[in-house]
Design an enzyme around this catalytic site. Structure first.
Site, short mmCIF file in Angstrom:
data_model
loop_
_atom_site.label_atom_id
_atom_site.label_comp_id
_atom_site.label_asym_id
_atom_site.label_seq_id
_atom_site.Cartn_x
_atom_site.Cartn_y
_atom_site.Cartn_z
N GLY A 152 0.96 -1.41 0.06
CA GLY A 152 0.03 0.04 -0.05
C GLY A 152 0.75 1.12 0.09
O GLY A 152 2.15 1.27 0.67
N ARG A 189 0.74 -4.73 -5.92
CA ARG A 189 0.89 -5.93 -5.22
C ARG A 189 0.89 -7.12 -6.45
O ARG A 189 0.40 -7.08 -7.24
CB ARG A 189 -0.44 -6.46 -4.32
CG ARG A 189 -0.82 -5.18 -3.58
CD ARG A 189 -1.61 -5.45 -2.32
NE ARG A 189 -2.18 -4.46 -1.58
CZ ARG A 189 -1.92 -3.97 -0.56
NH1 ARG A 189 -0.61 -4.43 -0.05
NH2 ARG A 189 -2.39 -2.76 -0.02
N ASP A 217 5.49 -5.17 5.75
CA ASP A 217 6.07 -6.51 6.00
C ASP A 217 6.00 -7.47 4.57
O ASP A 217 6.77 -8.51 4.71
CB ASP A 217 5.50 -7.13 7.31
CG ASP A 217 3.76 -7.36 7.46
OD1 ASP A 217 3.35 -6.88 6.28
OD2 ASP A 217 3.53 -7.94 8.34
N THR A 275 4.46 2.26 5.92
CA THR A 275 2.80 1.81 5.82
C THR A 275 2.09 2.68 6.88
O THR A 275 2.75 3.04 7.87
CB THR A 275 2.85 0.22 6.12
OG1 THR A 275 1.31 0.26 6.58
CG2 THR A 275 3.52 -0.23 7.09
N ASP A 322 0.00 1.81 8.53
CA ASP A 322 -0.67 0.97 9.75
C ASP A 322 0.32 0.87 10.77
O ASP A 322 -0.20 0.54 11.95
CB ASP A 322 -0.85 -0.49 9.05
CG ASP A 322 -2.01 -0.67 7.95
OD1 ASP A 322 -2.84 0.06 8.05
OD2 ASP A 322 -2.04 -1.60 7.17
N ASP A 370 2.47 -0.76 11.51
CA ASP A 370 2.63 -2.37 12.16
C ASP A 370 3.76 -3.14 11.82
O ASP A 370 3.98 -4.48 11.95
CB ASP A 370 1.29 -3.35 11.56
CG ASP A 370 1.37 -3.40 10.05
OD1 ASP A 370 2.24 -2.68 9.47
OD2 ASP A 370 0.56 -3.93 9.43
N ARG A 382 -6.54 -2.99 8.92
CA ARG A 382 -7.17 -4.55 9.01
C ARG A 382 -6.89 -5.34 10.05
O ARG A 382 -7.60 -6.09 10.77
CB ARG A 382 -6.77 -5.13 7.58
CG ARG A 382 -7.62 -6.27 7.19
CD ARG A 382 -7.71 -6.46 5.66
NE ARG A 382 -8.76 -5.73 4.99
CZ ARG A 382 -8.54 -5.50 3.60
NH1 ARG A 382 -7.41 -5.57 3.04
NH2 ARG A 382 -9.49 -4.84 3.22
P1 ATP Z 1 0.95 -2.67 3.59
O1 ATP Z 1 1.23 -2.84 4.84
O2 ATP Z 1 0.76 -1.29 3.10
O3 ATP Z 1 -0.34 -3.67 2.87
P2 ATP Z 1 2.90 -4.59 2.29
O4 ATP Z 1 4.29 -4.47 2.03
O5 ATP Z 1 2.72 -5.67 3.79
O6 ATP Z 1 2.27 -3.08 2.64
P3 ATP Z 1 1.74 -6.63 0.73
O7 ATP Z 1 0.70 -6.50 -0.18
O8 ATP Z 1 1.60 -7.75 1.90
O9 ATP Z 1 1.90 -5.20 1.16
O10 ATP Z 1 3.17 -7.09 -0.03
C1 ATP Z 1 3.55 -6.28 -1.16
C2 ATP Z 1 4.16 -7.48 -2.10
O11 ATP Z 1 5.07 -8.14 -1.53
C3 ATP Z 1 3.26 -8.47 -2.42
O12 ATP Z 1 2.52 -7.86 -3.57
C4 ATP Z 1 4.24 -9.61 -2.98
O13 ATP Z 1 4.64 -9.31 -4.26
C5 ATP Z 1 5.28 -9.60 -1.89
N1 ATP Z 1 4.87 -10.65 -0.87
C6 ATP Z 1 4.15 -10.55 0.17
N2 ATP Z 1 4.13 -11.57 0.90
C7 ATP Z 1 5.38 -12.34 0.17
C8 ATP Z 1 5.63 -13.64 0.47
N3 ATP Z 1 5.22 -14.03 1.70
N4 ATP Z 1 6.50 -14.07 -0.08
C9 ATP Z 1 7.15 -13.36 -0.94
N5 ATP Z 1 6.58 -12.09 -1.55
C10 ATP Z 1 5.60 -11.61 -0.93
#
Ligand code: ATP
Length: 327
Positions: free
Chosen positions: A13, A74, A105, A127, A129, A131, A173
């Site tokens: 995000g 994503r 994360d 982020t 959040d 978190d 969330r």
């Molecule tokens: P936010 O907290 O804003 O949602 P985020 O980085 O946690 O940010 P995610 O959508 O969970 O957002 O992850 C971003 C991208 O990282 C995903 O689209 C995917 O390409 C990659 N990713 C997420 N989880 C994994 C995983 N377990 N293994 C490999 N790649 C991952």
């Protein structure tokens, strides 16, 4: 030979301040004679080689700009081993020695997977959040709090005039940091967060009844997105409250507005410091780290350790919210 070419991406995000981090990475790399390739659309761009050279002037005027000029996405493909291998191949083909990824994360999990194929990474936490466990603050959280506070202050004016209850859904969330901070800042009567179970009668209705007896003629209820989803949605919670208190309950879902806007001072400065730090540790040979800021001091943690750390709501924050909302 140290790092000569860094790949830079934003993922997950978007959050206000990501651009300031991008600028800081590019400028610090420039000062250290390191090239930066900007990668568009997060890991999607890495898989498909959607990159461009970034120079120090490409990032002029970026500290105050919301969103991310690198775009974010994503990438379900990257969450598979094949996707990670393809991305690693692209890195090798393009001569990318290391990745700096700005996100949450999920983004760091992706970076860790990539590091298994010998592409080292450094993560910068961004982020709304808040978190990420290894840091007190993530880039974007403070601005998002202020955006929500501004909106709720305006809502309060109209709720007061009409003697209504306002139920405001904020993002989060799985994490209630935004809800808790915003709730304290606006003096909410009730704050519902995913981390703490609540009893509808004791923690919501009874509180509002006491406030009413103390003379309150309007109420603000802050609900984190995760709580709303668990109950169906925020409108369902509003109907449950309206049935009990006999006041009009209006729902406002702040939604993506919380992600937008110019980053505030804290997010600009945090992003700038973290961006600089990310490049300097790579330059100094440290790899697979996540940057954090604790009590104002920049730190960095092993990516595996950072992903294992857990962050709960600060108990003092939650208690403060509870005590102050007794009215
Ligand atoms: P936010 O907290 O804003 O949602 P985020 O980085 O946690 O940010 P995610 O959508 O969970 O957002 O992850 C971003 C991208 O990282 C995903 O689209 C995917 O390409 C990659 N990713 C997420 N989880 C994994 C995983 N377990 N293994 C490999 N790649 C991952």
């Amino acid at each position: 030979m140290g790092v000569q070419r860094i790949g830079l991406l934003t993922s997950g995000g978007d959050a206000p301040g990501m651009n300031a981090a991008v600028r800081a990475v590019v400028r610090t790399a420039f000062v250290n004679g390191i090239e930066v390739l900007g990668i568009r659309r997060g890991y999607n761009g890495l898989i498909h080689g959607d990159v461009f050279e970034m120079e120090h002037k490409t990032v002029n005027g970026l500290t105050g700009r919301g969103g991310t000029i690198l775009y974010t996405a994503r990438s379900p493909e990257f969450a598979t081993d094949e996707g990670v291998q393809r991305a690693a191949k692209t890195c090798k083909f393009l001569g990318i020695d290391a990745i700096i990824c700005v996100g949450g994360d999920g983004t760091f999990r992706g970076a860790r997977d990539l590091s298994k194929y010998n592409i080292p990474a450094v993560g910068i936490p961004a982020t709304i959040d808040n978190d990420i466990a290894c840091t007190n603050y993530t880039i974007g959280f403070d601005t998002a709090c202020n955006t929500a506070i501004d909106a709720i202050d305006k809502l309060r004016d109209t709720m007061q005039s009409h003697e209504r209850c306002s139920l405001v859904e904020v993002m989060g969330r799985n994490a209630g940091h935004l809800a808790a901070y915003v709730g304290i800042a606006v003096g909410a009567n009730v704050i519902l967060v995913p981390e703490r179970p609540y009893d509808f009668h004791n923690d919501v209705i009874e509180k509002m009844r006491r406030s009413r007896i103390h003379g309150h003629n309007h109420f603000i209820v802050i609900v984190a997105e995760g709580v709303a989803e668990k109950e169906g949605d925020s409108h369902q919670i509003a109907r449950n409250i309206a049935d009990e208190i006999g006041l009009d309950v209006r729902v406002t879902i702040l939604g993506h507005i919380q992600r937008g806007g110019q980053p505030n001072a804290r997010d600009r400065v945090t992003a700038s410091r973290m961006g600089r730090h990310a490049v300097e540790i790579l330059r100094d040979g440290k790899i697979n780290r996540v940057i954090g800021i604790q009590d104002g001091v920049l730190q960095d943690f092993d990516i595996d350790e950072a992903l294992l750390m857990e962050k709960d709501l600060q108990e003092t924050m939650y208690d403060t919210a509870r005590i102050l909302s007794l009215s």
